[in-house]
Scaffold this active site. Structure first.
Site, PDB file in Angstrom:
ATOM      1  N   GLU A 131      -8.840   1.531  -4.010  1.00 56.39           N
ATOM      2  CA  GLU A 131      -9.875   1.204  -3.034  1.00 56.39           C
ATOM      3  C   GLU A 131     -10.644   2.446  -2.604  1.00 56.39           C
ATOM      4  OE1 GLU A 131      -8.617  -1.405   0.126  1.00 56.39           O
ATOM      5  OE2 GLU A 131     -10.496  -1.151   1.235  1.00 56.39           O
ATOM      6  N   GLU A 147       0.820  -1.206   0.000  1.00 59.56           N
ATOM      7  CA  GLU A 147       0.000   0.000   0.000  1.00 59.56           C
ATOM      8  C   GLU A 147       0.857   1.259   0.000  1.00 59.56           C
ATOM      9  OE1 GLU A 147      -2.588  -0.194   3.423  1.00 59.56           O
ATOM     10  OE2 GLU A 147      -3.491  -2.088   2.778  1.00 59.56           O
TER      11      GLU A 147
END
Ligand code: KIV
Length: 271
Positions: free
Chosen positions: A189, A122
């Protein structure tokens, strides 16, 4: 005599080609051999051993506690199940943020010990040196931008990301950097659909969305969520494709009833 081994396994090159061909990419999480076998047999393109295992498998509130050892343990089972799908393992919180050497060491360890095909991590520009290093070392990398649950303490929750122009521009900038660095795909996301569409059209690598609208090159969901195993969790982007919580509770209730009234096992079920 040469032996021809037919390889129908998915590869990162095939995933890239799917974007070029305009073919949508279907990805789901998996954390164990049995369910991963079923998901693979159903024809999924990518099995993600997400650090959502921290919530779904271990019952933690966040993804932060799960370790490299635990991710490797879970991923080994999924790798044994995958006859077709590409297997991607999430690098857990703390395994790539400290410095680039440690990040590459952990990425290589995950690849070697679990047998997965690629890793996911991430972040954008701030972890770019680690990503470049991994790719140079031969580790295929999937990026992850937008809502990055490992940063929940920084964000203060799991709300929609990149609503404001400044954050949207940073996300687009990060996506370009990840693409140029050689990531074979990027997960987006929980961001506005319009921004996800802009990113998808801008970068050359496939973009896989979760709560990022329909214009992405593919979609990902957490398996237990889409199977309706967790009724407490129903964000707007989630569709239940089954209601397995009811099935499981019904079956277990029936088992308990038949044990208690001595109708299980019957003669045919006994030796
Ligand atoms: O850990 C996970 O399950 C993920 C998906 C939500 C993309 O990262």
């Amino acid at each position: 005599m040469s032996v021809h081994v037919q390889n129908s396994r998915m590869t990162t090159a095939k995933i890239r080609q799917m974007k070029v061909n305009g073919e949508k990419i279907a990805m789901l999480t998996s954390y164990d051999f049995t369910l991963a076998s079923l998901v693979d047999e159903a024809g999924i393109d990518i099995l993600l051993v997400g650090d959502s295992a921290s919530n779904v498998v271990c019952g933690n509130q966040t993804t932060l506690p799960i370790t490299v050892d635990e991710m490797i343990f879970l991923t080994k089972g999924v790798v044994r199940a995958a006859q077709h799908a590409l297997v991607v393992c999430d690098m857990p919180f703390g395994s790539y943020q400290i410095n680039e050497d440690e990040a590459v060491r952990n990425a290589i360890r995950i690849l070697k010990e679990s047998g997965c095909d690629a890793i996911k991590l991430e972040g954008g520009e701030e972890i770019l040196p680690a990503i470049r290093h991994m790719i140079q070392a031969g580790v295929p990398v999937m990026g992850h931008l937008g809502l990055t649950p490992q940063s929940v303490n920084q964000f203060g929750g799991y709300g929609l990301r990149a609503k404001e122009e400044t954050e949207a521009e940073k996300l687009l900038h990060d996506a370009k950097l990840l693409d140029e660095a050689g990531c074979f795909s990027i997960v987006l996301e929980k961001i506005p659909a319009g921004l996800a569409e802009r990113v998808t059209k801008t970068v050359s690598c496939p973009v896989i969305g979760i709560g990022a609208g329909n214009a992405c090159d593919g979609q990902v969901l957490v398996l237990h969520d889409m199977l309706g195993l967790n009724h407490g969790f129903k964000p707007k982007f989630l569709r239940y494709f089954a209601q397995l919580a009811d099935e499981v509770k019904g079956a277990v209730g029936e088992y308990i009833r038949t044990v208690k009234d001595s109708s299980f096992p019957n003669k045919e079920e006994s030796y």
